[in-house]
Design an enzyme around this catalytic site. Structure first.
Site, PDB file in Angstrom:
ATOM      1  N   LYS A 205       0.892  -1.174   0.000  1.00  0.00           N
ATOM      2  CA  LYS A 205       0.000   0.000   0.000  1.00  0.00           C
ATOM      3  C   LYS A 205       0.924   1.215   0.000  1.00  0.00           C
ATOM      4  O   LYS A 205       1.449   1.620   1.026  1.00  0.00           O
ATOM      5  CB  LYS A 205      -0.874  -0.022   1.268  1.00  0.00           C
ATOM      6  CG  LYS A 205      -2.191   0.712   1.168  1.00  0.00           C
ATOM      7  CD  LYS A 205      -2.111   2.171   0.841  1.00  0.00           C
ATOM      8  CE  LYS A 205      -1.770   3.034   2.042  1.00  0.00           C
ATOM      9  NZ  LYS A 205      -1.563   4.453   1.643  1.00  0.00           N
ATOM     10  N   GLU A 281       9.959   1.561  10.468  1.00  0.00           N
ATOM     11  CA  GLU A 281      10.991   2.585  10.209  1.00  0.00           C
ATOM     12  C   GLU A 281      10.260   3.915  10.267  1.00  0.00           C
ATOM     13  O   GLU A 281       9.524   4.262   9.356  1.00  0.00           O
ATOM     14  CB  GLU A 281      11.598   2.391   8.819  1.00  0.00           C
ATOM     15  CG  GLU A 281      12.350   1.103   8.641  1.00  0.00           C
ATOM     16  CD  GLU A 281      13.744   1.149   9.242  1.00  0.00           C
ATOM     17  OE1 GLU A 281      14.381   2.216   9.219  1.00  0.00           O
ATOM     18  OE2 GLU A 281      14.193   0.114   9.753  1.00  0.00           O
ATOM     19  N   CYS A 316      13.933  11.082   6.241  1.00  0.00           N
ATOM     20  CA  CYS A 316      13.869  10.588   7.629  1.00  0.00           C
ATOM     21  C   CYS A 316      15.182  10.831   8.364  1.00  0.00           C
ATOM     22  O   CYS A 316      15.193  11.102   9.550  1.00  0.00           O
ATOM     23  CB  CYS A 316      13.511   9.109   7.631  1.00  0.00           C
ATOM     24  SG  CYS A 316      14.635   8.115   6.631  1.00  0.00           S
ATOM     25  N   GLU A 413       9.889  16.100  14.748  1.00  0.00           N
ATOM     26  CA  GLU A 413      10.332  16.010  13.356  1.00  0.00           C
ATOM     27  C   GLU A 413       9.567  17.052  12.529  1.00  0.00           C
ATOM     28  O   GLU A 413       8.344  16.998  12.416  1.00  0.00           O
ATOM     29  CB  GLU A 413      10.027  14.609  12.823  1.00  0.00           C
ATOM     30  CG  GLU A 413      10.566  14.393  11.440  1.00  0.00           C
ATOM     31  CD  GLU A 413      10.218  13.014  10.886  1.00  0.00           C
ATOM     32  OE1 GLU A 413       9.047  12.616  10.972  1.00  0.00           O
ATOM     33  OE2 GLU A 413      11.120  12.340  10.366  1.00  0.00           O
TER      34      GLU A 413
HETATM   35  P1  NAD Z   1       2.548   8.620   7.312  1.00  0.00           P
HETATM   36  O1  NAD Z   1       2.789   7.901   8.575  1.00  0.00           O
HETATM   37  O2  NAD Z   1       1.512   9.680   7.280  1.00  0.00           O
HETATM   38  O3  NAD Z   1       2.135   7.608   6.143  1.00  0.00           O
HETATM   39  C1  NAD Z   1       2.963   6.530   5.785  1.00  0.00           C
HETATM   40  C2  NAD Z   1       2.111   5.456   5.143  1.00  0.00           C
HETATM   41  O4  NAD Z   1       1.232   4.939   6.142  1.00  0.00           O
HETATM   42  C3  NAD Z   1       1.231   5.943   4.007  1.00  0.00           C
HETATM   43  O5  NAD Z   1       1.157   4.955   3.013  1.00  0.00           O
HETATM   44  C4  NAD Z   1      -0.120   6.098   4.685  1.00  0.00           C
HETATM   45  O6  NAD Z   1      -1.212   6.002   3.802  1.00  0.00           O
HETATM   46  C5  NAD Z   1      -0.102   4.950   5.657  1.00  0.00           C
HETATM   47  N1  NAD Z   1      -1.013   5.077   6.802  1.00  0.00           N
HETATM   48  C6  NAD Z   1      -1.478   6.207   7.383  1.00  0.00           C
HETATM   49  N2  NAD Z   1      -2.287   5.893   8.409  1.00  0.00           N
HETATM   50  C7  NAD Z   1      -2.330   4.545   8.483  1.00  0.00           C
HETATM   51  C8  NAD Z   1      -2.991   3.623   9.351  1.00  0.00           C
HETATM   52  N3  NAD Z   1      -3.782   4.025  10.344  1.00  0.00           N
HETATM   53  N4  NAD Z   1      -2.791   2.312   9.151  1.00  0.00           N
HETATM   54  C9  NAD Z   1      -1.975   1.872   8.165  1.00  0.00           C
HETATM   55  N5  NAD Z   1      -1.347   2.701   7.310  1.00  0.00           N
HETATM   56  C10 NAD Z   1      -1.522   4.026   7.467  1.00  0.00           C
HETATM   57  O7  NAD Z   1       3.962   9.165   6.851  1.00  0.00           O
HETATM   58  P2  NAD Z   1       4.266  10.074   5.598  1.00  0.00           P
HETATM   59  O8  NAD Z   1       3.817  11.465   5.904  1.00  0.00           O
HETATM   60  O9  NAD Z   1       3.784   9.407   4.372  1.00  0.00           O
HETATM   61  O10 NAD Z   1       5.868  10.006   5.548  1.00  0.00           O
HETATM   62  C11 NAD Z   1       6.690  10.823   6.295  1.00  0.00           C
HETATM   63  C12 NAD Z   1       7.196  10.084   7.503  1.00  0.00           C
HETATM   64  O11 NAD Z   1       7.896   8.915   7.088  1.00  0.00           O
HETATM   65  C13 NAD Z   1       8.216  10.876   8.302  1.00  0.00           C
HETATM   66  O12 NAD Z   1       7.923  10.765   9.663  1.00  0.00           O
HETATM   67  C14 NAD Z   1       9.540  10.209   7.972  1.00  0.00           C
HETATM   68  O13 NAD Z   1      10.538  10.356   8.950  1.00  0.00           O
HETATM   69  C15 NAD Z   1       9.112   8.802   7.817  1.00  0.00           C
HETATM   70  N6  NAD Z   1      10.117   8.053   7.065  1.00  0.00           N
HETATM   71  C16 NAD Z   1      10.925   7.200   7.746  1.00  0.00           C
HETATM   72  C17 NAD Z   1      11.938   6.509   7.071  1.00  0.00           C
HETATM   73  C18 NAD Z   1      12.854   5.564   7.801  1.00  0.00           C
HETATM   74  O14 NAD Z   1      13.568   4.809   7.146  1.00  0.00           O
HETATM   75  N7  NAD Z   1      12.866   5.566   9.109  1.00  0.00           N
HETATM   76  C19 NAD Z   1      12.099   6.692   5.696  1.00  0.00           C
HETATM   77  C20 NAD Z   1      11.245   7.569   5.037  1.00  0.00           C
HETATM   78  C21 NAD Z   1      10.244   8.250   5.734  1.00  0.00           C
END
Ligand code: NAD
Length: 514
Positions: A205, A281, A316, A413
């Site tokens: 997803k 992650e 991230c 963040e």
């Molecule tokens: P997000 O948590 O809003 O969304 C990430 C994914 O989760 C999306 O596909 C979203 O649709 C899905 N999602 C949202 N709510 C959900 C739920 N209740 N159940 C299941 N899935 C759900 O994050 P974002 O805004 O897309 O990305 C930015 C974040 O990602 C930042 O915090 C960044 O640090 C993190 N990130 C971490 C890494 C790492 O390797 N640690 C790498 C890239 C990004």
């Protein structure tokens, strides 16, 4: 399946060079947001739809079917059936076949670099030069997963002559993948590679902001010989399709990259459904530490600014907390200002752009909120802050000074081109400031002294620690590197052999003979 997505009129040998070239290629792209389930695109019967919005001009890039519980059910069923079909002794169960298909896919991704880079750039605003580099990195993750496959081999144990005992790495089964928008293609492939290499079937997803590149990878995978149903991609919203995948009773493991808040929700959902294995992650608040024994401050300033503005700071591991020895503070502040000023804000399709827009208006409002509140609380900004003059989702880079260690802009963040600047007098103080966070993804240190470098390599709470004794712009992760986050940044190893093994489960097999 026939590859029907070539960009008509594009000279595949030539590389687009100008904003006009890239814009033309973008117009020629076939934008296909249909889900990919059981080896084919469909979704005609799905009632709900959603759109990807360009952060550059606020217009829809394309509209697509929006998956929910029923659609996730279909994708999981397709994955389960594919696993049953590929049970021993089928070819897909064989390591060598999986390696061949993944290497072919890496080549196919590379061969479609311009198309894939454009899809991400259009949806979430990554400058095209960065998006092209990201495609190469993403293809590399598939090759790295294949490199790591020897880690899956059986481990034979010493035992009695009448017995054979071994530890065997088994696939989890159906693995759910949930990915964010900041490096859409890279994050998807960094999970798809090891999940498939380990013999799982996958339901991905992708982020609702940028799902097109992952869908396109699924088309390519089929042309590379991946059996239908082994990789399924369901576009949709987090609260619907993402939540359904996390809650699904027939998903054996779930690997998530995204925000800490969503990671916490996913863990609760997984725990209250079927105790699926979870890898998370999540977010970061990584320090960049500058000691006074490091000679080349201008080169350090280049790297520091790159460290928190790359992909508009939506990284991230962005080095969003700069900690500098007090004796260098004023000089470094001037250098940082100069370098931020030199960044070229513009259209992501312009190869000259080094700072694209933030990915969405919501992200812009979040970043602006942190800065506005910090300034209202007495902080100072290096760089130009003028929220009123901001165009669309563009945000000029800033370094924020005069903030306390507990301030939200230091602790949370921000995920934009914004860093804080704090000074220290002693190594102990630097280490304490660096570790004064609930996150633990990454840390970088500019230090010449080897003993001090080693002290920080041991003392920093972070999954990746980079210690630089010579100027480095963007130190690449070594091939085979493995790291595991700390604290609110999540858990579960990514990369290398250990990263591959998180997609497998250990089984002990004992054969006792008469
Ligand atoms: P997000 O948590 O809003 O969304 C990430 C994914 O989760 C999306 O596909 C979203 O649709 C899905 N999602 C949202 N709510 C959900 C739920 N209740 N159940 C299941 N899935 C759900 O994050 P974002 O805004 O897309 O990305 C930015 C974040 O990602 C930042 O915090 C960044 O640090 C993190 N990130 C971490 C890494 C790492 O390797 N640690 C790498 C890239 C990004």
């Amino acid at each position: 399946m026939q590859d029907t997505h070539d960009t008509p009129g594009a000279d595949r040998a030539g590389i687009a060079r100008s904003l006009v070239d890239w814009t033309q290629r973008a117009h020629q792209l076939s934008l296909d947001g249909r889900p990919f389930i059981d080896g084919r695109r469909d979704g005609a019967a799905w009632a709900a739809r959603f759109a990807c919005i360009s952060p550059q001009d606020g217009k829809p890039v394309t509209e697509m079917p929006r998956g929910g519980r029923a659609e996730i059910d279909s994708a999981v069923a397709a994955a389960r059936t594919a696993l049953a079909r590929s049970a021993v002794p089928s070819e897909w169960a064989d390591h060598a076949t999986r390696a061949t298909v993944l290497l072919r896919l890496a080549d196919a991704v590379q061969a479609h670099a311009e198309e894939l880079a454009l899809l991400d750039s259009l949806c979430m605003g990554m400058p095209i030069s960065g998006a092209l580099a990201d495609v190469a990195e993403a293809a590399g993750t598939l090759r790295h997963a294949v490199d790591a496959m020897p880690a899956l081999e059986d481990e034979t144990l010493p035992s009695r002559p009448s017995a054979t005992a071994m530890n065997r790495r088994m696939p989890h089964g159906v693995v759910g993948l949930v990915t964010p928008w900041n490096f859409p293609l890279f994050t998807a492939l960094a999970k798809i590679g090891p999940a498939l290499a380990a013999g799982n079937a996958v339901v991905l997803k992708p982020s609702e902001l940028a799902p097109l590149s992952a869908l396109r990878v699924a088309d390519l995978a089929i042309t590379c010989g991946l059996p239908p149903g082994v990789l399924n991609v369901v576009p949709g919203l987090g609260a619907e399709a993402g939540q359904a995948l996390a809650a699904h009773p027939d998903v054996d493991a779930l690997s998530f990259t995204g925000s800490t808040l969503t990671g916490q929700r996913i863990m609760q959902t997984a725990g209250s459904s079927n105790l699926k294995a979870v890898m998370l992650e999540c977010g970061g608040k990584s320090p960049q530490i500058v000691f006074d024994d490091f000679g080349d401050l201008p080169a350090v300033a280049d790297a520091l600014v790159q460290g928190f503005t790359w992909n508009s700071g939506q990284v991230c591991v962005a080095g969003s907390r700069i900690l500098v020895h007090r004796s260098l503070h004023d000089r470094l502040a001037r250098l940082l200002e100069e370098r931020m000023h030199a960044l070229h804000t513009g259209d992501p399709l312009d190869p000259a752009t080094t700072l694209g827009p933030l990915a969405s208006t919501a992200q812009w409002a979040k970043v602006n909120g942190f800065v506005r509140d910090a300034l209202a609380g007495g902080a100072r900004a290096l760089g130009v802050y003028d929220a009123a003059a901001a165009a669309a989702c563009h945000f000029r880079p800033l370094v924020i000074e005069g903030v306390g260690a507990e301030s939200p802009i230091v602790q949370e963040e921000v995920f934009g081109p914004v860093a804080t600047l704090q000074s220290f007098d002693t190594p102990d103080e630097a280490l304490a400031l660096a570790n004064a966070t609930r996150y633990g993804l990454s840390a970088s240190v500019w230090v010449a002294d080897d003993k001090l470098a080693d002290h920080f390599a041991r003392g920093l709470r972070a999954g990746t620690v980079t210690l630089m004794a010579a100027p480095q712009a963007a130190p690449a992760m070594a091939r085979g590197a493995s790291s595991e986050p700390v604290g609110l940044s999540g858990f579960g190893v990514e990369g290398g052999r250990a990263g591959l093994l998180t997609y497998a489960r250990m089984r002990h097999v004992a054969r006792l003979r008469s």
